[in-house]
Motif scaffolding. Structure first.
Motif, short mmCIF file in Angstrom:
data_model
loop_
_atom_site.label_atom_id
_atom_site.label_comp_id
_atom_site.label_asym_id
_atom_site.label_seq_id
_atom_site.Cartn_x
_atom_site.Cartn_y
_atom_site.Cartn_z
N ASP A 300 52.24 22.62 34.61
CA ASP A 300 51.00 23.60 33.62
C ASP A 300 50.12 22.28 32.53
O ASP A 300 50.46 21.95 32.52
N ASP A 301 49.23 22.66 33.60
CA ASP A 301 48.14 22.10 32.51
C ASP A 301 47.29 23.48 32.05
O ASP A 301 46.66 24.12 32.65
N TRP A 302 47.72 24.70 30.55
CA TRP A 302 47.25 25.28 30.83
C TRP A 302 46.13 25.94 30.91
O TRP A 302 45.62 26.83 30.23
N ARG A 303 44.89 24.02 30.39
CA ARG A 303 44.04 24.70 30.06
C ARG A 303 43.12 25.42 31.51
O ARG A 303 42.03 25.66 31.31
N VAL A 304 43.46 24.35 32.58
CA VAL A 304 42.87 25.14 33.48
C VAL A 304 43.69 26.59 34.33
O VAL A 304 43.46 26.79 35.22
N LEU A 305 44.53 27.23 34.04
CA LEU A 305 45.56 27.97 34.76
C LEU A 305 44.23 29.56 35.09
O LEU A 305 44.34 29.97 34.79
N GLY A 306 43.47 29.26 33.74
CA GLY A 306 42.56 30.33 33.17
C GLY A 306 41.19 30.94 34.77
O GLY A 306 41.11 31.80 35.32
N HIS A 307 40.77 29.19 35.25
CA HIS A 307 40.72 29.43 36.30
C HIS A 307 41.15 29.13 37.95
O HIS A 307 40.33 29.95 38.23
N GLY A 308 41.82 28.78 37.50
CA GLY A 308 42.45 28.70 38.80
C GLY A 308 42.78 30.71 39.42
O GLY A 308 42.38 31.05 40.22
N LEU A 309 42.32 31.46 38.12
CA LEU A 309 43.11 32.73 37.90
C LEU A 309 41.74 33.34 38.30
O LEU A 309 41.86 34.40 39.30
N GLY A 310 40.85 32.98 38.04
CA GLY A 310 39.18 33.88 38.26
C GLY A 310 38.69 33.27 39.35
O GLY A 310 38.05 34.07 39.95
N VAL A 311 38.61 32.03 39.89
CA VAL A 311 38.70 31.49 40.82
C VAL A 311 39.68 32.51 42.37
O VAL A 311 38.85 33.05 43.33
N CYS A 312 40.49 32.86 42.32
CA CYS A 312 41.47 33.87 42.98
C CYS A 312 40.74 35.43 43.06
O CYS A 312 40.47 35.48 44.05
N SER A 313 40.43 35.90 41.46
CA SER A 313 39.96 36.62 41.94
C SER A 313 38.95 37.09 42.14
O SER A 313 38.33 38.07 43.38
N ALA A 314 38.35 36.43 42.12
CA ALA A 314 36.46 35.87 42.70
C ALA A 314 37.04 36.25 44.39
O ALA A 314 35.86 36.74 45.01
N LEU A 315 37.68 35.62 44.85
CA LEU A 315 37.54 35.45 46.38
C LEU A 315 38.49 36.90 46.83
O LEU A 315 38.05 37.24 47.68
N LEU A 316 39.17 37.54 46.28
CA LEU A 316 40.52 38.71 46.31
C LEU A 316 39.04 39.44 46.26
O LEU A 316 39.16 40.48 47.45
N PHE A 317 38.59 39.93 45.39
CA PHE A 317 36.96 40.69 44.49
C PHE A 317 36.03 40.62 44.69
O PHE A 317 35.09 42.16 44.26
N GLY A 318 35.40 39.87 44.48
CA GLY A 318 34.27 39.46 44.57
C GLY A 318 34.03 39.72 42.74
O GLY A 318 35.12 39.27 42.22
N ASN A 319 32.81 40.49 42.65
CA ASN A 319 31.71 40.82 41.32
C ASN A 319 33.17 42.09 41.24
O ASN A 319 32.27 42.99 41.12
N ILE A 320 34.00 41.97 40.19
CA ILE A 320 34.50 43.05 40.03
C ILE A 320 33.97 43.93 39.08
O ILE A 320 33.15 43.46 38.05
N GLY A 321 33.64 45.51 39.43
CA GLY A 321 32.97 46.07 39.34
C GLY A 321 31.59 46.83 40.58
O GLY A 321 30.14 47.30 39.98
N SER A 322 31.24 45.70 41.25
CA SER A 322 30.20 45.55 41.85
C SER A 322 30.23 46.56 43.17
O SER A 322 29.68 46.43 44.01
N GLY A 323 31.40 47.25 43.06
CA GLY A 323 31.65 47.54 44.33
C GLY A 323 32.18 47.04 45.55
O GLY A 323 32.06 48.00 47.01
N GLN A 324 32.35 45.44 45.91
CA GLN A 324 33.05 45.37 47.07
C GLN A 324 34.52 45.73 47.64
O GLN A 324 34.73 45.93 46.84
N GLN A 325 35.00 45.26 48.61
CA GLN A 325 35.23 45.99 48.96
C GLN A 325 36.94 44.17 49.15
O GLN A 325 36.15 42.62 49.56
#
Length: 739
Positions: A300-325
């Motif tokens: 792993d390149d530890w510097r980019v793992l958070g970016h990968g997680l954030g992009v997956c999160s945006a795809l799965l849940f959208g902006n968390i807290g905004s009420g999206q399915q």
């Protein structure tokens, strides 16, 4: 108020037709004698300047520039006869703005430079023919095409070199792969010349695309520039670095615990992938994600793992807290950045693209997100290796790729440093910028890169979606097994936020929605306002609720078509307006999109396909002496959002506009003027700006919204009048838990 789902199988209202055709012959700007007297001295001087060093020009083959007069941009005026007569090969082209001999007082106009390759003896023979004032032009058929040529010049280092920030003596070099019969020693000679100059060529790490060979090279600037004098070198630039925006907004400490919904018991069978930095071992989304490493041997390149997680999160849940399915689909996180690619590596850009290409060729993903790319704004006269490779892959795949266009929007506009970054100019992808709000008032997020794209591909970004700004950040899941949201911002999150709506459309309506149709519907439903600048927001903002995209209210109906068409053929698509509607105004909005093969060696004629669409509103209105109902304009290319290169509407409409892969327009008319209205769709094919011999069918998607506010039962009337159409009722419950 009723809610009605979109109507499918519009293609059942389509049929092939044959129309009479013909055209006016263009009156030549110059006479043959005027062109001969102007061009022969230029050609003679060009030949005198050709290098005689066989190390630079093995096989004594050379590349010249033929600049067309702007009047001859269209495919039908391509000087193929001249090129054939002179025994030359067209190897590419570039856009250019020029003043011409016939209009020296006018402003510079858009034209194109043809790059032609040929033996010295072929050029000398051409020169001798032009020296003959009484040449029998019937015997040398094709030489008359010189009236289309404005000037002839050498192709020099100054034409090839693209300045960019230095990168530890690493450069990207693009080489034309000349035909074996023309220059059998082309590649071998290039490698031998590089070795003599002491320039290291990473020829194992190359990418090939339509006759272009993209290569990383390493060496002192002087030696590399000397290498670029090699006759078949197309372009040279300092190697761009890979760009990946850091996760977070400087407020990392802000973590808000959240409760995630229960993962779907029976996820849909849609193949979705995120190509990014991978996932940290402690993450809260394991139940939603399959995990693949493009290079399992790397760490792993530890510097980019958070970016990968954030992009997956945006795809799965959208902006968390905004009420999206959440999605009802499992996704695959693919690690394409790792310890071998290290995004600060001088040639990390090439290593990462290699991982991406291998993954997309090995798996049949339908929806893919890519939120990384080279740190370099696009250029009008050259196509990035990332764009070439990805557009080529997408041209033969049933795949929707969403791409982040870049966060350089606040850089200098005058130099173009704020323009979208590759592959945000890919015509076969959905290229997404960021806006600053999910609410009623919104505008482009200041950091979001601006258009235009190249022409064709002028409307870029395609769309914008919420990506967060300071004090209104986008919330994604951070590392840790206990789910907690952290604030971020960037087009990296806008792109998956847009793609999730395409996937939601597919979830709601089922497999009738193809990736191409999903892209078409996103653009069709985008929120656009009259004063929006396409350079900033493209076709508009993606609705944040997919249900809004696939439903209409009373007095409106949305019909979708999926078609295939052969080159040169015409299909007549009926617009299903019920007969006898005499009340008030009717508005018709239509969006076409298609995927096509591309010519990266000819950025000015990059797309090989065009759909020319003619609107015929009234089947009974036929002018005397004609056999076809009268047409009125429907699709036209707006001049808003053009670059300096493509500056006037008339220039773009003359030839470029029709080669766009997305067409959208809205038209209002009286109901009484619509009698069995149709769209005639003509598929026009080309290669490198000239004729094409392809027999491949073109797949297209079309969405049409008919709005007749006074006809409340419009949806039902259409289904009754056209029983071959079907209302695409939802296949899953559109209600569900939110986070």
């Amino acid at each position: 108020m009723g809610m009605h789902y979109l109507i499918g199988h519009g293609e059942r209202l389509s049929e092939p037709i044959v129309l009479p055709h013909g055209g006016n012959k263009l009156k030549d700007i110059y006479t043959y004698e005027e062109s001969r007297e102007r061009l022969q001295p230029e050609l003679h001087a060009v030949i005198a300047n050709l290098p005689r060093n066989p190390e630079i020009a093995p096989d004594d083959v050379h590349v010249l520039q033929f600049v067309l007069h702007p009047k001859y941009l269209a495919k039908s005026y391509h000087p193929s006869g001249l090129i054939k007569m002179a025994n030359l090969s067209l190897i590419g082209s570039k856009p250019i703005r020029i003043t011409t001999s016939d209009a020296s007082g006018r402003d510079a106009r858009l034209s194109r430079t043809l790059l032609v390759a040929g033996h010295r003896q072929s050029l000398e023979r051409f020169d001798s023919l032009l020296q003959n004032p009484v040449l029998d032009r019937d015997e040398y058929s094709g030489i008359g095409d010189i009236v289309k040529i404005e000037r002839i010049s050498n192709y020099t280092l100054a034409d090839k070199y693209h300045p960019a920030p230095p990168n530890d003596d690493w450069y990207e070099l693009v080489l034309h792969q000349l035909d074996e019969g023309l220059a059998p020693d082309n590649i071998r000679g290039f490698l031998a010349f590089a070795k003599k100059l002491g320039v290291e060529v990473e020829d194992e790490m190359n990418f090939q695309s339509n006759g272009l060979l993209y290569l990383p090279v390493h060496g002192p600037e002087g030696s590399v520039k000397r290498l670029a004098e090699y006759t078949s070198v197309r372009a040279l630039r300092p190697m761009p670095r890979l760009k990946l925006e850091p996760i977070g907004t400087g407020v990392r400490a802000v973590r808000r615990s959240v409760e995630l919904p229960k993962p779907p018991d029976a996820p849909t069978s849609i193949d979705v992938a995120v190509l990014d930095g991978g996932l940290p071992s402690d993450n809260p989304i394991a139940p939603w994600v399959n995990y693949i490493k493009a290079n399992p041997d790397a760490d792993d390149d530890w510097r980019v793992l958070g970016h990968g997680l954030g992009v997956c999160s945006a795809l799965l849940f959208g902006n968390i807290g905004s009420g999206q399915q959440p999605l009802h689909t499992r996704i695959t996180a693919v690690r394409v950045l790792d310890s071998e690619t290290m995004y600060d590596d001088s040639i990390g850009m090439y290593k990462t693209l290699n991982n991406i290409e291998n993954v997309l060729e090995s798996y049949s993903f339908q929806y893919v997100n890519l939120s990384l790319g080279p740190d370099l704004p696009i250029e009008d006269d050259d196509v990035s290796v990332w764009t070439s490779v990805l557009d080529g892959l997408l041209s033969s795949r049933d795949m929707l790729l969403s791409v982040a266009v870049g966060n350089n929007g606040e850089l200098d506009a005058g130099s173009g440093n704020n323009r979208i970054e590759p592959p945000g100019d890919a015509v076969n992808a959905l290229c997404v910028g960021a806006c600053d709000s999910e609410n009623g008032y919104w505008t482009r997020a200041p950091y979001s890169a601006v258009g235009p794209g190249r022409s064709p591909g002028i409307v870029k970004p395609d769309l914008v979606a919420f990506g967060g700004i300071k004090d209104n950040e986008f919330m994604v899941l951070g590392p840790g097994t206990s789910p907690a949201a952290i604030p971020v911002m960037g087009t990296s999150f806008a792109a998956p936020n847009a793609l999730r709506q395409a996937i939601r459309i597919r979830e709601i309506c089922g497999p009738e929605i193809t990736p191409l149709l999903a892209k078409t519907l996103l653009i069709h439903a985008a929120e656009r306002r009259e004063n929006d600048d396409q350079r900033e927001v493209g076709w508009g903002r993606v609705p944040s609720d997919a249900t809004e995209i696939v439903t209409t209210s009373d007095g409106r109906a949305l019909i979708v078509y999926k078609g295939r068409i052969k080159p040169g053929k015409i299909i007549r698509a009926t617009i299903p307006v019920p007969p006898h509607l005499s009340q008030g105004k009717i508005e018709i909005a239509a969006t076409f999109s298609f995927i096509c093969k591309v010519d990266p060696q000819s950025p000015d004629s990059y797309t090989r396909s065009a759909l020319e669409v003619i609107f015929r509103p009234d089947a009974n209105r036929i002018d005397k002496g004609r056999r076809t109902p009268n047409s009125v304009p429907f699709f036209s290319v707006s001049a808003k959002g053009t670059s300096d290169l493509y500056s006037t509407e008339s220039e773009r409409r003359s030839d470029q506009g029709k080669w766009e892969t997305v067409l959208h327009a809205e038209k209002r008319c009286k109901a009484s003027t619509l009698v069995r209205p149709v769209l005639d769709i003509h598929y026009n094919a080309r290669e490198e700006g000239g004729g094409s011999h392809t027999s491949d069918e073109l797949e297209y998607a079309l969405a049409i919204t008919i709005s007749a506010p006074k006809i409340k039962n419009l949806h039902r009337l259409i289904l009754e009048e056209y029983p071959q159409l079907v209302s695409l009722e939802p296949v899953i419950n559109v209600d569900g838990g939110t986070i």
